[in-house]
Design a protein around this motif. Structure first.
Motif, PDB file in Angstrom:
ATOM      1  N   LEU A  25       0.824  -1.211   0.000  1.00 48.95           N
ATOM      2  CA  LEU A  25       0.000   0.000   0.000  1.00 48.95           C
ATOM      3  C   LEU A  25       0.860   1.263   0.000  1.00 48.95           C
ATOM      4  O   LEU A  25       0.574   2.220  -0.720  1.00 48.95           O
ATOM      5  N   PHE A  26       1.911   1.260   0.810  1.00 49.00           N
ATOM      6  CA  PHE A  26       2.775   2.439   0.866  1.00 49.00           C
ATOM      7  C   PHE A  26       3.475   2.656  -0.477  1.00 49.00           C
ATOM      8  O   PHE A  26       3.601   3.790  -0.946  1.00 49.00           O
ATOM      9  N   THR A  27       3.894   1.564  -1.110  1.00 46.79           N
ATOM     10  CA  THR A  27       4.532   1.665  -2.418  1.00 46.79           C
ATOM     11  C   THR A  27       3.560   2.214  -3.460  1.00 46.79           C
ATOM     12  O   THR A  27       3.920   3.069  -4.269  1.00 46.79           O
ATOM     13  N   LEU A  28       2.317   1.721  -3.441  1.00 50.06           N
ATOM     14  CA  LEU A  28       1.310   2.255  -4.362  1.00 50.06           C
ATOM     15  C   LEU A  28       1.044   3.735  -4.091  1.00 50.06           C
ATOM     16  O   LEU A  28       0.796   4.511  -5.023  1.00 50.06           O
ATOM     17  N   GLY A  29       1.082   4.135  -2.822  1.00 49.90           N
ATOM     18  CA  GLY A  29       0.916   5.544  -2.487  1.00 49.90           C
ATOM     19  C   GLY A  29       2.039   6.402  -3.041  1.00 49.90           C
ATOM     20  O   GLY A  29       1.807   7.492  -3.576  1.00 49.90           O
ATOM     21  N   THR A  59      -5.207  10.812  -6.212  1.00 40.75           N
ATOM     22  CA  THR A  59      -6.234  10.486  -5.222  1.00 40.75           C
ATOM     23  C   THR A  59      -6.072   9.061  -4.722  1.00 40.75           C
ATOM     24  O   THR A  59      -6.203   8.792  -3.524  1.00 40.75           O
ATOM     25  N   GLY A  60      -5.773   8.136  -5.630  1.00 41.35           N
ATOM     26  CA  GLY A  60      -5.519   6.754  -5.224  1.00 41.35           C
ATOM     27  C   GLY A  60      -4.308   6.646  -4.320  1.00 41.35           C
ATOM     28  O   GLY A  60      -4.295   5.861  -3.366  1.00 41.35           O
ATOM     29  N   PHE A  65      -2.175   5.978   1.317  1.00 43.93           N
ATOM     30  CA  PHE A  65      -1.556   6.525   2.525  1.00 43.93           C
ATOM     31  C   PHE A  65      -2.545   6.558   3.688  1.00 43.93           C
ATOM     32  O   PHE A  65      -2.186   6.287   4.835  1.00 43.93           O
ATOM     33  N   ALA A  66      -3.804   6.883   3.396  1.00 47.65           N
ATOM     34  CA  ALA A  66      -4.823   6.910   4.456  1.00 47.65           C
ATOM     35  C   ALA A  66      -5.060   5.511   5.018  1.00 47.65           C
ATOM     36  O   ALA A  66      -5.228   5.347   6.236  1.00 47.65           O
ATOM     37  N   LEU A  67      -5.055   4.494   4.165  1.00 44.63           N
ATOM     38  CA  LEU A  67      -5.213   3.117   4.649  1.00 44.63           C
ATOM     39  C   LEU A  67      -4.025   2.691   5.510  1.00 44.63           C
ATOM     40  O   LEU A  67      -4.199   2.003   6.523  1.00 44.63           O
ATOM     41  N   ALA A  71      -4.272   1.622   9.445  1.00 44.34           N
ATOM     42  CA  ALA A  71      -3.733   0.361   9.962  1.00 44.34           C
ATOM     43  C   ALA A  71      -2.779   0.605  11.120  1.00 44.34           C
ATOM     44  O   ALA A  71      -2.800  -0.118  12.125  1.00 44.34           O
ATOM     45  N   VAL A  72      -1.940   1.620  11.006  1.00 42.13           N
ATOM     46  CA  VAL A  72      -1.025   1.955  12.107  1.00 42.13           C
ATOM     47  C   VAL A  72      -1.817   2.423  13.327  1.00 42.13           C
ATOM     48  O   VAL A  72      -1.528   2.029  14.467  1.00 42.13           O
ATOM     49  N   GLY A  73      -2.827   3.249  13.114  1.00 37.02           N
ATOM     50  CA  GLY A  73      -3.668   3.704  14.223  1.00 37.02           C
ATOM     51  C   GLY A  73      -4.386   2.553  14.901  1.00 37.02           C
ATOM     52  O   GLY A  73      -4.485   2.506  16.133  1.00 37.02           O
TER      53      GLY A  73
END
Length: 82
Positions: A25-29, A59-60, A65-67, A71-73
């Motif tokens: 996910l971070f890489t896609l961000g 936006t994606g 990044f929001a996901l 997950a960290v939260g």
């Protein structure tokens, strides 16, 4: 001392899956929000004129990044609540 191998395997498997998902996910961000360099000979295209990413990709990227942040939260919540 007795080790519950089934529980240890569950923790290992879950950790592995979540880690790979978070890195993905971070890489896609990063890819979604990165600026694309202008190529030689692409001066006439709409994407090359701005020299940046499209609004959908950006936006994606922000959604990824929001996901990650969610997950960290959630992980911090589980640590504090437990």
């Amino acid at each position: 001392m007795n080790i519950d191998w089934a529980a240890l395997g569950q923790v290992f498997g879950t950790t592995l899956v979540v880690t790979v998902a978070m890195v993905g996910l971070f890489t896609l961000g990063i890819v979604g929000t990165s600026r694309k360099p202008r190529q030689e000979g692409e001066a006439g295209t709409a994407a090359a004129v701005g020299g940046g990413t499209s609004a959908v990709a950006r936006t994606g990227g922000y959604a990824c990044f929001a996901l990650c942040l969610a997950a960290v939260g959630y992980g911090i919540f589980l640590i504090v609540a437990g």
